[in-house]
Design an enzyme around this catalytic site. Structure first.
Site, PDB file in Angstrom:
ATOM      1  N   TYR A   1       0.641  -1.215  -0.033  1.00 23.22           N
ATOM      2  CA  TYR A   1      -0.361  -0.105   0.549  1.00 23.22           C
ATOM      3  C   TYR A   1       1.284   1.621  -0.439  1.00 23.22           C
ATOM      4  O   TYR A   1       0.905   2.069   1.175  1.00 23.22           O
ATOM      5  CB  TYR A   1      -0.984   0.145   1.043  1.00 23.22           C
ATOM      6  N   LEU A  22      -7.325   7.418   2.735  1.00 24.35           N
ATOM      7  CA  LEU A  22      -7.746   8.403   2.886  1.00 24.35           C
ATOM      8  C   LEU A  22      -7.797   8.240   4.680  1.00 24.35           C
ATOM      9  O   LEU A  22      -8.043   8.485   5.776  1.00 24.35           O
ATOM     10  CB  LEU A  22      -9.184   9.186   2.655  1.00 24.35           C
ATOM     11  N   GLY A  55     -14.034   0.735   3.104  1.00 22.22           N
ATOM     12  CA  GLY A  55     -12.969   0.935   3.466  1.00 22.22           C
ATOM     13  C   GLY A  55     -13.195  -0.751   4.487  1.00 22.22           C
ATOM     14  O   GLY A  55     -12.544  -1.492   4.860  1.00 22.22           O
ATOM     15  N   ASP A  72     -13.863  -3.659   2.371  1.00 21.34           N
ATOM     16  CA  ASP A  72     -13.546  -4.643   1.017  1.00 21.34           C
ATOM     17  C   ASP A  72     -14.824  -5.659   1.180  1.00 21.34           C
ATOM     18  O   ASP A  72     -16.091  -5.452   0.605  1.00 21.34           O
ATOM     19  CB  ASP A  72     -12.308  -5.176   0.304  1.00 21.34           C
ATOM     20  N   TYR A 124      -9.276 -11.572   5.661  1.00 22.48           N
ATOM     21  CA  TYR A 124      -9.669 -10.408   5.177  1.00 22.48           C
ATOM     22  C   TYR A 124     -10.663  -9.716   6.456  1.00 22.48           C
ATOM     23  O   TYR A 124     -11.025  -9.744   7.838  1.00 22.48           O
ATOM     24  CB  TYR A 124      -9.490 -10.097   3.530  1.00 22.48           C
ATOM     25  N   TRP A 125     -11.493  -9.370   5.687  1.00 24.29           N
ATOM     26  CA  TRP A 125     -12.881  -8.776   6.800  1.00 24.29           C
ATOM     27  C   TRP A 125     -14.285 -10.071   7.098  1.00 24.29           C
ATOM     28  O   TRP A 125     -14.849  -9.010   7.374  1.00 24.29           O
ATOM     29  CB  TRP A 125     -13.195  -7.807   5.834  1.00 24.29           C
ATOM     30  N   GLU A 181      -2.097  -6.079   9.798  1.00 27.76           N
ATOM     31  CA  GLU A 181      -2.903  -5.233   9.020  1.00 27.76           C
ATOM     32  C   GLU A 181      -3.927  -6.293   9.942  1.00 27.76           C
ATOM     33  O   GLU A 181      -5.133  -5.109  10.407  1.00 27.76           O
ATOM     34  CB  GLU A 181      -2.863  -6.022   7.962  1.00 27.76           C
TER      35      GLU A 181
END
Ligand code: GLC
Length: 437
Positions: A34, A39, A163, A165, A363-364, A407
């Site tokens: 990244y 933002l 945000g 994903d 991830y999410w 992360e």
């Protein structure tokens, strides 16, 4: 309780990560994978940096604002090189800076105030004067362009905009529509698997910690589609392929509206009456996202107007708004402790343990994220659940102390996942350490 030496060591590690990712004008979320300014990452970073270098914290935000569009949108990425968004397709994009064409959760007002709190009274005034016009334009853009039916809830037109994903509610809304023809062909030809060899992210993370190739390509396909519409909200929302009123995003907006009002008040400025009405309508609309049957809050699909009833951490975000009743807050705290759902050993899983979507490292779709814990800790404190807030703060700091500034984290084993040296993990660790007593 964290011992003083341990706290100091952790703070030093976290600061070192932020300095490592410092690109001069801004801080990258993580070098390599990244490399650009993002933002909400930069908002968290500014909060973290406000403890050691207030000018650097301010610069993080000032640089973000250099990417603001003429219509007020603050884009979610400010690029430092070539990219496939081609923001210049829109006449409203800034000439000198390449950006993405969508936004991200509106954390800006919170970050401006948190940085402001660490300035002298005079410094704060100058800081607010400098940022207020852009912030106001941003909030006006959100309502003017992203609340087309005046419901009070703003719409996101790409999962990246939330945000979050591949969070189940986004995936549910995305998969509700047929895949583009080329993706259907690819999927049926089984060529999709070959994508594993060309994916950029494979250099940085294990692919089973990310979305599938088809999911990733679907997100890129959606980007191409909205780019063809020149990122024009009205055009996109006429027949959207994806449009949701994300719960997390709208809760952050409610809180941000309060922060915007605080800034205006301290400057002696009056917010436009229309905006005041709009901000109140968001608070009211939050009730519409509550589902009585399951006793949880959800995001809503803007196209079908139906709730996306897939449980995720987002159900706790209304705590952060400070606008729900104490009774509702209590129900959420109760849900948080349910061992079968969110009561993992290393909370808070982004998807409950008993969900068919749950995957500890994907991830999410299962992992614990530090920014989510940070929102919830803040929310718990607002409702006087001090002990629960303290316990979550403690387990969050332990996760980072044991596994580093990763992360995200496996909520069952506490192992780190995703990229390493992740800036918002570092920045919010600094904030959690600073506010721990
Ligand atoms: C991922 C996250 C997003 C974040 C970005 C940069 O895409 O989902 O929220 O802003 O990475 O860290």
């Amino acid at each position: 309780m964290f011992k003083a030496e341990l706290s100091e060591k952790l703070a030093a590690q976290a600061l070192a990560v932020l300095k490592l990712n410092d690109r001069g004008q801004f801080t990258a979320p993580s070098l390599g994978f990244y490399p650009h300014q993002v933002l909400w990452d930069s908002c968290f970073i500014a909060i973290g940096r406000s403890y050691d270098n207030i000018e650097r914290a301010q610069q993080e935000i000032t640089h973000l604002l250099s990417g603001q569009w003429q219509n007020g949108m603050v884009p979610h990425i400010i690029f430092s090189g070539k990219n496939n968004w081609r923001s210049s397709v829109s006449p409203l994009s800034p000439e000198a800076v390449a950006t993405s064409g969508v936004s991200q959760p509106p954390m800006l007002a919170e970050a401006i105030v948190r940085v402001g709190e660490r300035l002298s009274a005079d410094g704060r005034r100058i800081w607010y004067q400098k940022t207020f016009p852009s912030l106001l334009a941003y909030h006006q853009w959100l309502y003017r362009e992203r609340d087309p039916d005046g419901s009070g809830l703003v719409v996101q037109v790409h999962p990246w905009e939330t945000g979050l994903d591949d969070t189940p509610p986004c995936m549910l809304a995305l998969n509700d529509q047929p895949l583009a023809r080329w993706l259907r062909l690819l999927k049926s030809s089984r060529l999709a698997k070959l994508g594993n060899y060309v994916r950029f992210d494979r250099k940085f993370v294990s692919l089973d910690e990310r979305g599938s190739n088809i999911e990733t390509l679907t997100l890129y396909d959606l980007l191409r589609r909205i780019r063809r519409q020149r990122y024009d909200s009205a055009a996109i929302l006429r027949a959207p392929r994806f449009a949701i009123q994300d719960l997390t995003y709208n809760c952050i907006l409610i809180r941000a509206n309060k922060r915007l009002a605080e800034i205006a008040k301290s400057l002696g400025e009056k917010l436009p009456e229309e905006l005041i009405q709009q901000t109140q309508s968001t608070i009211k609309a939050l009730d519409g996202l509550w589902d009585k049957t399951t006793g949880q809050y959800y995001s809503r699909d803007f196209r079908t107007k139906k709730l996306l009833c897939q449980p995720s951490f987002a159900t706790f975000l209304p705590l952060y708004t400070g606008c729900i009743t104490h009774e509702q807050a209590e129900r959420l705290v109760h849900l948080m402790q349910d061992q079968h759902a969110f009561g993992a050993k290393y909370p808070l899983p982004s998807v409950p343990l008993n969900s068919p979507w749950f995957n500890a490292k994907r991830y999410w779709q299962g992992p614990t994220w530090i920014n989510i814990n940070w929102f919830i800790i803040n929310g718990l404190e607002q409702y006087g659940f001090t002990e629960q807030a303290q316990t979550l703060r403690q387990s969050t700091l332990e996760l980072v102390a044991h596994s580093g500034c990763r992360e995200y984290f496996d909520p069952i084993t506490g192992e780190g996942a995703g990229v390493d040296n992740f800036s918002w993990t570092a920045a919010l660790t600094l904030d959690l350490l600073a506010s721990k007593n």
